[in-house]
Scaffold this motif. Sequence first.
Motif, PDB file in Angstrom:
ATOM      1  N   ALA A 129       0.840  -1.201   0.000  1.00 30.50           N
ATOM      2  CA  ALA A 129       0.000   0.000   0.000  1.00 30.50           C
ATOM      3  C   ALA A 129       0.875   1.251   0.000  1.00 30.50           C
ATOM      4  CB  ALA A 129      -0.922  -0.007   1.219  1.00 30.50           C
ATOM      5  N   LEU A 130       1.952   1.224   0.791  1.00 28.50           N
ATOM      6  CA  LEU A 130       2.892   2.346   0.819  1.00 28.50           C
ATOM      7  C   LEU A 130       3.583   2.509  -0.532  1.00 28.50           C
ATOM      8  CD1 LEU A 130       4.333   4.582   2.368  1.00 28.50           C
ATOM      9  CD2 LEU A 130       5.934   2.848   3.248  1.00 28.50           C
ATOM     10  N   ALA A 131       3.960   1.405  -1.155  1.00 25.84           N
ATOM     11  CA  ALA A 131       4.608   1.477  -2.472  1.00 25.84           C
ATOM     12  C   ALA A 131       3.701   2.164  -3.488  1.00 25.84           C
ATOM     13  CB  ALA A 131       4.965   0.072  -2.955  1.00 25.84           C
ATOM     14  N   ARG A 132       2.410   1.849  -3.459  1.00 31.53           N
ATOM     15  CA  ARG A 132       1.481   2.464  -4.412  1.00 31.53           C
ATOM     16  C   ARG A 132       1.314   3.952  -4.137  1.00 31.53           C
ATOM     17  NH1 ARG A 132      -3.979  -0.312  -5.865  1.00 31.53           N
ATOM     18  NH2 ARG A 132      -3.605   0.966  -7.709  1.00 31.53           N
ATOM     19  N   VAL A 133       1.233   4.318  -2.865  1.00 35.67           N
ATOM     20  CA  VAL A 133       1.094   5.738  -2.520  1.00 35.67           C
ATOM     21  C   VAL A 133       2.329   6.513  -2.961  1.00 35.67           C
ATOM     22  CG1 VAL A 133       1.011   7.363  -0.582  1.00 35.67           C
ATOM     23  CG2 VAL A 133      -0.549   5.413  -0.635  1.00 35.67           C
ATOM     24  N   VAL A 134       3.510   5.968  -2.680  1.00 38.12           N
ATOM     25  CA  VAL A 134       4.756   6.640  -3.059  1.00 38.12           C
ATOM     26  C   VAL A 134       4.856   6.748  -4.580  1.00 38.12           C
ATOM     27  CG1 VAL A 134       7.277   6.431  -3.036  1.00 38.12           C
ATOM     28  CG2 VAL A 134       5.979   6.018  -0.950  1.00 38.12           C
ATOM     29  N   ALA A 135       4.410   5.712  -5.291  1.00 37.30           N
ATOM     30  CA  ALA A 135       4.406   5.760  -6.760  1.00 37.30           C
ATOM     31  C   ALA A 135       3.478   6.863  -7.257  1.00 37.30           C
ATOM     32  CB  ALA A 135       3.990   4.414  -7.329  1.00 37.30           C
ATOM     33  N   ASP A 136       2.296   6.963  -6.660  1.00 34.75           N
ATOM     34  CA  ASP A 136       1.348   8.003  -7.061  1.00 34.75           C
ATOM     35  C   ASP A 136       1.874   9.399  -6.742  1.00 34.75           C
ATOM     36  OD1 ASP A 136      -0.524   6.263  -8.127  1.00 34.75           O
ATOM     37  OD2 ASP A 136      -1.640   6.050  -6.249  1.00 34.75           O
ATOM     38  N   LEU A 137       2.728   9.501  -5.727  1.00 34.14           N
ATOM     39  CA  LEU A 137       3.345  10.785  -5.381  1.00 34.14           C
ATOM     40  C   LEU A 137       4.530  11.111  -6.288  1.00 34.14           C
ATOM     41  CD1 LEU A 137       3.183  10.576  -1.481  1.00 34.14           C
ATOM     42  CD2 LEU A 137       2.020  12.269  -2.916  1.00 34.14           C
ATOM     43  N   GLY A 138       4.896  10.178  -7.159  1.00 36.40           N
ATOM     44  CA  GLY A 138       5.929  10.445  -8.151  1.00 36.40           C
ATOM     45  C   GLY A 138       7.353  10.180  -7.701  1.00 36.40           C
ATOM     46  N   ARG A 139       7.516   9.426  -6.601  1.00 35.80           N
ATOM     47  CA  ARG A 139       8.869   9.134  -6.119  1.00 35.80           C
ATOM     48  C   ARG A 139       9.262   7.736  -6.608  1.00 35.80           C
ATOM     49  NH1 ARG A 139       6.903  11.364  -1.255  1.00 35.80           N
ATOM     50  NH2 ARG A 139       7.508   9.594   0.016  1.00 35.80           N
ATOM     51  N   ALA A 140       9.792   7.704  -7.821  1.00 37.31           N
ATOM     52  CA  ALA A 140       9.977   6.454  -8.541  1.00 37.31           C
ATOM     53  C   ALA A 140      10.937   5.491  -7.855  1.00 37.31           C
ATOM     54  CB  ALA A 140      10.456   6.744  -9.962  1.00 37.31           C
ATOM     55  N   ASP A 141      12.126   5.968  -7.495  1.00 36.24           N
ATOM     56  CA  ASP A 141      13.135   5.072  -6.933  1.00 36.24           C
ATOM     57  C   ASP A 141      12.664   4.441  -5.628  1.00 36.24           C
ATOM     58  OD1 ASP A 141      14.782   5.606  -9.053  1.00 36.24           O
ATOM     59  OD2 ASP A 141      16.005   7.087  -7.988  1.00 36.24           O
ATOM     60  N   GLU A 142      12.028   5.242  -4.794  1.00 36.24           N
ATOM     61  CA  GLU A 142      11.544   4.734  -3.513  1.00 36.24           C
ATOM     62  C   GLU A 142      10.421   3.722  -3.715  1.00 36.24           C
ATOM     63  OE1 GLU A 142      10.169   6.615   0.785  1.00 36.24           O
ATOM     64  OE2 GLU A 142      10.303   7.898  -0.986  1.00 36.24           O
ATOM     65  N   ALA A 143       9.536   4.010  -4.652  1.00 37.10           N
ATOM     66  CA  ALA A 143       8.440   3.081  -4.940  1.00 37.10           C
ATOM     67  C   ALA A 143       8.981   1.754  -5.457  1.00 37.10           C
ATOM     68  CB  ALA A 143       7.492   3.699  -5.963  1.00 37.10           C
ATOM     69  N   ARG A 144       9.989   1.819  -6.330  1.00 38.36           N
ATOM     70  CA  ARG A 144      10.589   0.589  -6.853  1.00 38.36           C
ATOM     71  C   ARG A 144      11.182  -0.261  -5.727  1.00 38.36           C
ATOM     72  NH1 ARG A 144      12.918   3.872 -10.778  1.00 38.36           N
ATOM     73  NH2 ARG A 144      12.005   3.653 -12.844  1.00 38.36           N
ATOM     74  N   GLU A 145      11.891   0.383  -4.811  1.00 37.23           N
ATOM     75  CA  GLU A 145      12.529  -0.358  -3.729  1.00 37.23           C
ATOM     76  C   GLU A 145      11.483  -0.998  -2.816  1.00 37.23           C
ATOM     77  OE1 GLU A 145      15.289  -2.054  -1.089  1.00 37.23           O
ATOM     78  OE2 GLU A 145      15.279  -1.533  -3.216  1.00 37.23           O
ATOM     79  N   LEU A 146      10.430  -0.282  -2.507  1.00 35.60           N
ATOM     80  CA  LEU A 146       9.361  -0.852  -1.684  1.00 35.60           C
ATOM     81  C   LEU A 146       8.696  -2.022  -2.407  1.00 35.60           C
ATOM     82  CD1 LEU A 146       7.773   2.428  -0.288  1.00 35.60           C
ATOM     83  CD2 LEU A 146       8.629   0.534   1.116  1.00 35.60           C
ATOM     84  N   ALA A 147       8.483  -1.867  -3.695  1.00 33.85           N
ATOM     85  CA  ALA A 147       7.876  -2.959  -4.475  1.00 33.85           C
ATOM     86  C   ALA A 147       8.780  -4.190  -4.477  1.00 33.85           C
ATOM     87  CB  ALA A 147       7.591  -2.492  -5.892  1.00 33.85           C
ATOM     88  N   ARG A 148      10.080  -3.949  -4.598  1.00 36.20           N
ATOM     89  CA  ARG A 148      11.024  -5.077  -4.568  1.00 36.20           C
ATOM     90  C   ARG A 148      10.969  -5.797  -3.218  1.00 36.20           C
ATOM     91  NH1 ARG A 148      15.301  -6.705  -2.362  1.00 36.20           N
ATOM     92  NH2 ARG A 148      15.524  -4.806  -1.113  1.00 36.20           N
ATOM     93  N   ILE A 149      10.928  -5.044  -2.143  1.00 34.50           N
ATOM     94  CA  ILE A 149      10.832  -5.647  -0.803  1.00 34.50           C
ATOM     95  C   ILE A 149       9.583  -6.517  -0.707  1.00 34.50           C
ATOM     96  CG2 ILE A 149      10.418  -5.106   1.636  1.00 34.50           C
ATOM     97  CD1 ILE A 149      12.268  -2.645   1.212  1.00 34.50           C
ATOM     98  N   CYS A 150       8.480  -6.006  -1.240  1.00 36.28           N
ATOM     99  CA  CYS A 150       7.225  -6.769  -1.197  1.00 36.28           C
ATOM    100  C   CYS A 150       7.362  -8.114  -1.896  1.00 36.28           C
ATOM    101  CB  CYS A 150       6.101  -5.971  -1.859  1.00 36.28           C
ATOM    102  SG  CYS A 150       5.608  -4.487  -0.985  1.00 36.28           S
TER     103      CYS A 150
END
Length: 249
Positions: A129-150
């Motif tokens: 859920a955090l990865a999707r929110v961060v992605a929607d906020l436009g923070r690509a690198d952080e969203a990718r890392e959270l998605a990888r952790i998932c």
Amino acid sequence: PREEVRAFGQIAMATLWGSTSVENGLQRVDALVERAGHARLMEAFAERVRGGFTSFTGDFERGREHCRRAVEIYEELGHPISALGVTSELQRIEVQDGRLDEAERILRRAYSRFEELGDFGYLSWIAPALARVVADLGRADEARELARICREELQRDHAFAQTASRLADATVLLGEERFDEARISLDEASTLLELTDVTYLRADALVLLAELESASASEATARDLLERAVGLYDSKGDVVSATRARARL
């Protein structure tokens, strides 16, 4: 009796996350509360689920109040982990209300605490859920890392984590116009979603696929995908998301 009440609570949660419509789900929750003899633990589950249903109907302030009451009851009963777990429902209310910064704030608080506890069960809901929110906020690198952790570090058989993380990846890739990679992520998510009936996630995937097709100038296909998404949102009673999808149409 305690395990029976917990089972009733899990049935209530299934009506929220699954394909049961809002109207039928709320009726089911009321019936389960009666069947459980108004046990306080069941009341906590019920308030949590009622709060979650309002993320579909748009009555956000009432939803926040339901979630607050759920947290209060869990804490009164000495269940601090369950109290923090209400973040799953509360963050979706904030996302639907367009308050992404607030959704991120409460998700990060929960993420940090569950990480400290090593609670991979709840982390498998919170992290994607955090990865999707961060992605929607436009923070690509952080969203990718959270998605990888998932995908790699949490529960590998957790359908929500595996699908929502791929939707986060697809959101980032679409923003970067890396359409071929986005299609791979969305195809993987769609395949996994066929094994579940988390209706709003299935519809969200269709919306992202429609965005991809529109970017590829496949307007007819995009329209078909959006119409299917609207049908799924309507079947759940997700007025908020259905209205947004119709606006795209």
